[in-house]
Scaffold this active site. Sequence first.
Site, PDB file in Angstrom:
ATOM      1  N   ASP A  11       0.826  -1.208   0.000  1.00 22.60           N
ATOM      2  CA  ASP A  11       0.000   0.000   0.000  1.00 22.60           C
ATOM      3  C   ASP A  11       0.864   1.263   0.000  1.00 22.60           C
ATOM      4  O   ASP A  11       2.003   1.252   0.466  1.00 22.60           O
ATOM      5  CB  ASP A  11      -0.917  -0.012   1.235  1.00 22.60           C
ATOM      6  CG  ASP A  11      -2.099   0.931   1.077  1.00 22.60           C
ATOM      7  OD1 ASP A  11      -2.464   1.256  -0.067  1.00 22.60           O
ATOM      8  OD2 ASP A  11      -2.653   1.349   2.114  1.00 22.60           O
ATOM      9  N   TRP A  16       2.655   7.948  -2.676  1.00 22.52           N
ATOM     10  CA  TRP A  16       4.075   8.121  -3.036  1.00 22.52           C
ATOM     11  C   TRP A  16       4.184   8.992  -4.290  1.00 22.52           C
ATOM     12  O   TRP A  16       4.986   9.926  -4.345  1.00 22.52           O
ATOM     13  CB  TRP A  16       4.703   6.747  -3.278  1.00 22.52           C
ATOM     14  CG  TRP A  16       6.174   6.772  -3.561  1.00 22.52           C
ATOM     15  CD1 TRP A  16       7.190   6.665  -2.656  1.00 22.52           C
ATOM     16  CD2 TRP A  16       6.795   6.908  -4.851  1.00 22.52           C
ATOM     17  NE1 TRP A  16       8.410   6.726  -3.306  1.00 22.52           N
ATOM     18  CE2 TRP A  16       8.192   6.876  -4.653  1.00 22.52           C
ATOM     19  CE3 TRP A  16       6.317   7.056  -6.152  1.00 22.52           C
ATOM     20  CZ2 TRP A  16       9.110   6.985  -5.693  1.00 22.52           C
ATOM     21  CZ3 TRP A  16       7.226   7.165  -7.198  1.00 22.52           C
ATOM     22  CH2 TRP A  16       8.603   7.126  -6.954  1.00 22.52           C
ATOM     23  N   SER A  56      -7.433  -5.631  -5.086  1.00 23.55           N
ATOM     24  CA  SER A  56      -8.514  -6.254  -4.320  1.00 23.55           C
ATOM     25  C   SER A  56      -9.821  -6.196  -5.107  1.00 23.55           C
ATOM     26  O   SER A  56      -9.957  -5.394  -6.041  1.00 23.55           O
ATOM     27  CB  SER A  56      -8.688  -5.538  -2.976  1.00 23.55           C
ATOM     28  OG  SER A  56      -9.356  -4.302  -3.154  1.00 23.55           O
ATOM     29  N   ASN A  59     -11.020  -2.771  -5.185  1.00 20.79           N
ATOM     30  CA  ASN A  59     -10.275  -1.771  -5.971  1.00 20.79           C
ATOM     31  C   ASN A  59     -10.939  -1.476  -7.320  1.00 20.79           C
ATOM     32  O   ASN A  59     -10.601  -0.487  -7.984  1.00 20.79           O
ATOM     33  CB  ASN A  59      -8.821  -2.198  -6.188  1.00 20.79           C
ATOM     34  CG  ASN A  59      -7.959  -2.138  -4.945  1.00 20.79           C
ATOM     35  OD1 ASN A  59      -7.021  -2.921  -4.799  1.00 20.79           O
ATOM     36  ND2 ASN A  59      -8.244  -1.205  -4.033  1.00 20.79           N
ATOM     37  N   ARG A  62     -12.121   1.995  -8.155  1.00 18.40           N
ATOM     38  CA  ARG A  62     -11.197   3.105  -8.464  1.00 18.40           C
ATOM     39  C   ARG A  62     -11.474   3.663  -9.850  1.00 18.40           C
ATOM     40  O   ARG A  62     -12.078   2.991 -10.691  1.00 18.40           O
ATOM     41  CB  ARG A  62      -9.751   2.581  -8.415  1.00 18.40           C
ATOM     42  CG  ARG A  62      -9.363   1.934  -7.100  1.00 18.40           C
ATOM     43  CD  ARG A  62      -8.514   2.853  -6.305  1.00 18.40           C
ATOM     44  NE  ARG A  62      -8.097   2.258  -5.048  1.00 18.40           N
ATOM     45  CZ  ARG A  62      -6.840   2.193  -4.652  1.00 18.40           C
ATOM     46  NH1 ARG A  62      -5.871   2.617  -5.429  1.00 18.40           N
ATOM     47  NH2 ARG A  62      -6.540   1.703  -3.461  1.00 18.40           N
ATOM     48  N   SER A 174      -7.745  -5.071   5.067  1.00 16.33           N
ATOM     49  CA  SER A 174      -8.423  -4.756   3.802  1.00 16.33           C
ATOM     50  C   SER A 174      -8.738  -5.999   2.960  1.00 16.33           C
ATOM     51  O   SER A 174      -8.486  -6.025   1.757  1.00 16.33           O
ATOM     52  CB  SER A 174      -7.592  -3.741   2.986  1.00 16.33           C
ATOM     53  OG  SER A 174      -7.390  -2.555   3.728  1.00 16.33           O
TER      54      SER A 174
HETATM   55  C1  IPE Z   1      -5.306  -2.792  -0.130  1.00 20.21           C
HETATM   56  O1  IPE Z   1      -5.057  -1.438  -0.233  1.00 20.21           O
HETATM   57  C2  IPE Z   1      -5.255  -3.411  -1.499  1.00 20.21           C
HETATM   58  C3  IPE Z   1      -3.940  -3.522  -2.086  1.00 20.21           C
HETATM   59  C4  IPE Z   1      -2.815  -3.172  -1.541  1.00 20.21           C
HETATM   60  C5  IPE Z   1      -3.911  -4.109  -3.395  1.00 20.21           C
HETATM   61  P1  IPE Z   1      -6.243  -0.376  -0.352  1.00 20.21           P
HETATM   62  O2  IPE Z   1      -5.598   0.936  -0.512  1.00 20.21           O
HETATM   63  O3  IPE Z   1      -7.208  -0.800  -1.394  1.00 20.21           O
HETATM   64  O4  IPE Z   1      -6.966  -0.528   1.067  1.00 20.21           O
HETATM   65  P2  IPE Z   1      -7.859   0.513   1.866  1.00 20.21           P
HETATM   66  O5  IPE Z   1      -8.904   1.011   0.905  1.00 20.21           O
HETATM   67  O6  IPE Z   1      -6.954   1.596   2.338  1.00 20.21           O
HETATM   68  O7  IPE Z   1      -8.409  -0.284   3.016  1.00 20.21           O
HETATM   69  C1  IPE Z   2      -2.077   0.023  -3.168  1.00 19.87           C
HETATM   70  O1  IPE Z   2      -1.667   1.339  -3.429  1.00 19.87           O
HETATM   71  C2  IPE Z   2      -2.101  -0.777  -4.425  1.00 19.87           C
HETATM   72  C3  IPE Z   2      -3.421  -0.927  -5.014  1.00 19.87           C
HETATM   73  C4  IPE Z   2      -4.562  -0.614  -4.483  1.00 19.87           C
HETATM   74  C5  IPE Z   2      -3.431  -1.496  -6.327  1.00 19.87           C
HETATM   75  P1  IPE Z   2      -2.723   2.496  -3.402  1.00 19.87           P
HETATM   76  O2  IPE Z   2      -3.143   2.815  -4.787  1.00 19.87           O
HETATM   77  O3  IPE Z   2      -3.844   2.124  -2.477  1.00 19.87           O
HETATM   78  O4  IPE Z   2      -1.925   3.714  -2.815  1.00 19.87           O
HETATM   79  P2  IPE Z   2      -2.446   4.720  -1.695  1.00 19.87           P
HETATM   80  O5  IPE Z   2      -2.765   3.893  -0.492  1.00 19.87           O
HETATM   81  O6  IPE Z   2      -3.668   5.384  -2.243  1.00 19.87           O
HETATM   82  O7  IPE Z   2      -1.319   5.647  -1.490  1.00 19.87           O
HETATM   83 MG    MG Z   3      -4.186   2.350  -0.475  1.00 12.79          MG
END
Ligand code: IPE
Ligand code: IPE
Ligand code: MG
Length: 217
Positions: A11, A16, A56, A59, A62, A174
């Site tokens: 995560d 970043w 996930s 996800n 998104r 998560s």
């Molecule tokens: C968990 O991160 C999923 C992955 C790292 C692929 P998320 O960014 O989706 O989790 P939440 O929404 O902060 O719980």
């Molecule tokens: C986790 O990184 C990876 C995936 C969910 C694919 P994020 O995209 O959730 O990155 P942050 O948590 O928003 O910084």
């Molecule tokens: Mg995240």
Amino acid sequence: MIPSHIGFIMDGNGRWAAERRLPRHEGYSYGLDALKRVLGRCAARGVDVVSVYAFSTENIRRPDEEINAIFDVVRKFNLSYDGSMRVLYMGDIDALPEEVARSVEYIESKTASNKSMTLNIALNYGARDDIVAAAKHAYDHGAFTLEAFESGLASAALPPLDLIVRTGGEKRLSNFMLYEAAYSELVFLDKYWPDMTESDVDVIIDEFEKRNRKFGR
Ligand code: IPE
Ligand code: IPE
Ligand code: MG
């Protein structure tokens, strides 16, 4: 003891990138570089299996741009990987765009007889779905035992999940490997995933080795 099986919740890629005034989705290709560093060090330290959370089931909510960037990184990895790891996927791969699903099939068969570390990638994965599938598996076999249930989990053939590491500062799972997490050690790091280095892996393993695992005894 070195953990046999480590799970990484990768995560912090978006944050970043945002901190560097890059579009969020650019964080994922830097995340892939970090994954390569982490895997190299895990293999060198004698870890048997690394499971990573790449996408996930939630996800999918998104923006398309972000989802497509993640799938592009996955495809790029699958089509270019030429190392000695066995690469597996868990999750609902059939529901993904066809070229992603095909790249998954390609790397799984290409690496099937590889004998070094196993990389298990959770893609379009949710532990709740996996638990429901395992319950169905037990039902279909007419056996409501722990063995029948566990043999239906996506991780059935993998060793116990000794350690879960989450980067990015959030302290939650998560929907990652919830059943397998029953006795996993947990490590939460504030740093963002693209900042992970080889020496972070050594720090994590040192931390694991200090833990007193009791399993209820
Ligand atoms: C968990 O991160 C999923 C992955 C790292 C692929 P998320 O960014 O989706 O989790 P939440 O929404 O902060 O719980
Ligand atoms: C986790 O990184 C990876 C995936 C969910 C694919 P994020 O995209 O959730 O990155 P942050 O948590 O928003 O910084
Ligand atoms: Mg995240």
